[in-house]
Design a protein around this motif. Structure first.
Motif, mmCIF file in Angstrom:
data_model
loop_
_atom_site.group_PDB
_atom_site.id
_atom_site.type_symbol
_atom_site.label_atom_id
_atom_site.label_comp_id
_atom_site.label_asym_id
_atom_site.label_seq_id
_atom_site.Cartn_x
_atom_site.Cartn_y
_atom_site.Cartn_z
ATOM 1 N N THR A 43 -113.885 45.140 10.421
ATOM 2 C CA THR A 43 -113.202 43.694 10.690
ATOM 3 C C THR A 43 -114.070 43.284 9.897
ATOM 4 O OG1 THR A 43 -115.607 44.566 12.973
ATOM 5 C CG2 THR A 43 -112.926 45.139 13.515
ATOM 6 N N PRO A 96 -105.343 40.155 22.597
ATOM 7 C CA PRO A 96 -106.360 39.207 21.443
ATOM 8 C C PRO A 96 -108.012 39.413 22.091
ATOM 9 C CG PRO A 96 -104.884 37.851 22.859
ATOM 10 C CD PRO A 96 -104.662 39.200 23.497
ATOM 11 N N SER A 115 -113.811 40.656 14.995
ATOM 12 C CA SER A 115 -113.719 40.140 13.718
ATOM 13 C C SER A 115 -115.119 38.632 13.354
ATOM 14 C CB SER A 115 -112.799 40.205 13.038
ATOM 15 O OG SER A 115 -112.835 38.434 13.203
ATOM 16 N N ASP A 149 -110.653 39.571 19.670
ATOM 17 C CA ASP A 149 -111.235 38.967 17.596
ATOM 18 C C ASP A 149 -112.545 39.795 17.310
ATOM 19 O OD1 ASP A 149 -111.392 38.722 15.648
ATOM 20 O OD2 ASP A 149 -110.837 36.399 15.405
ATOM 21 N N ASP A 193 -104.738 43.620 19.568
ATOM 22 C CA ASP A 193 -105.520 42.609 18.059
ATOM 23 C C ASP A 193 -106.357 42.427 18.668
ATOM 24 O OD1 ASP A 193 -104.910 41.016 16.297
ATOM 25 O OD2 ASP A 193 -103.236 40.430 16.893
ATOM 26 N N TYR A 194 -107.175 42.824 17.364
ATOM 27 C CA TYR A 194 -109.091 42.943 17.369
ATOM 28 C C TYR A 194 -109.213 41.876 16.051
ATOM 29 C CZ TYR A 194 -109.445 47.000 15.915
ATOM 30 O OH TYR A 194 -109.532 48.927 14.284
ATOM 31 N N ASN A 195 -107.788 41.520 15.526
ATOM 32 C CA ASN A 195 -108.195 41.315 13.928
ATOM 33 C C ASN A 195 -108.539 42.192 13.064
ATOM 34 O OD1 ASN A 195 -107.275 38.900 12.508
ATOM 35 N ND2 ASN A 195 -109.757 37.710 12.623
ATOM 36 N N GLN A 222 -103.289 45.382 10.949
ATOM 37 C CA GLN A 222 -102.645 44.920 11.241
ATOM 38 C C GLN A 222 -101.215 45.729 11.953
ATOM 39 O OE1 GLN A 222 -103.049 41.184 13.187
ATOM 40 N NE2 GLN A 222 -104.905 41.641 13.632
#
Length: 229
Positions: free
Chosen positions: A78, A66, A70, A68, A38-40, A44
């Motif tokens: 992103t 997780p 972004s 992020d 889940d890399y934002n 999604q």
């Protein structure tokens, strides 16, 4: 299934390519540890598809990690950058996420070493989307070499193998393989910019390539698109 079967960490994004790669790992006799990130990301919804796929393929464990990306930005996936909708163009597209597959494979490598797995599967494909530098055979070979240099297992003579079974397949080949493996391609998600109502936009590069693959394979496309070009 017995515990005598080897373990493999499979990167499951939720897309058709990663679904087929994971199914090929299972067909080859591996027990599956499924890893999603889940890399934002803008799309999604692909993580829900990843959960469906991991369950469908009987993964012994599925981790959604997780991370992020972004915070770095630099990609239409992103950052506040429009996803291109005017057709697949030559060169590295703006949907390229800086070092994404390097980051993902590093996470998979860490889990593999901790779990005692020496095989990693990734659904990269160089033929239909050669614009991404981290989908090339040279990248896979380079990361495999790095894995042996960077880990206790590698240094102690237990090398890692990075499997990229779709590397030289066209999207049509991949669509056909999904049918041969008995997969429900409708469980997967490819769109970079989901349309209202939870459907594929039909216009981004990923949608175009997905639909083209089913069309060229002469197979019905189970995907719901807002628009079909």
């Amino acid at each position: 299934m017995t515990n005598a079967q080897p373990l493999a960490v499979v990167l499951v994004s939720g897309g058709l390519d990663s679904m087929v790669a994971a199914a090929l790992a299972k067909e080859a006799g591996y027990r599956l540890l499924a890893l999603s990130v889940d890399y934002n990301q803008r799309h999604q919804v692909e993580l829900a598809a990843a959960r469906r796929i991991a369950h469908e393929l009987g993964a012994e464990r599925h981790i959604v990690m997780p991370m992020d990306l972004s915070a770095f930005g630099g990609s239409a996936l992103t950052a506040d950058i429009d996803v291109p909708k005017d057709g697949v163009q030559p060169g590295i597209p703006v949907t390229y996420v800086p070092a994404r597959n390097t980051i993902f494979l590093s996470l998979a490598l860490g889990w593999a070493e901790a779990a005692g797995a020496r095989d990693l599967f990734i659904g990269v494909n160089a033929l239909d989307y050669s614009g991404y530098p981290d989908c090339r055979p040279e990248f896979i070979a380079g990361f495999e070499h790095l894995a042996d240099l960077a880990t206790k297992a590698g240094v102690e003579g237990e090398p890692f193998k990075i499997h990229a079974p779709l590397q030289h397949m066209t999207k049509a080949d991949i669509a056909k393989e999904s049918v041969r493996l008995g997969l429900d391609a409708g469980l997967s998600w490819s769109c970079y910019d989901p349309a209202p109502g939870g459907v594929h936009c039909g216009l981004c590069d990923s949608c175009r390539l997905r639909h083209k693959g089913f069309e060229e394979a002469g197979l019905p496309d189970p995907t719901r698109y807002a628009v079909i070009v």
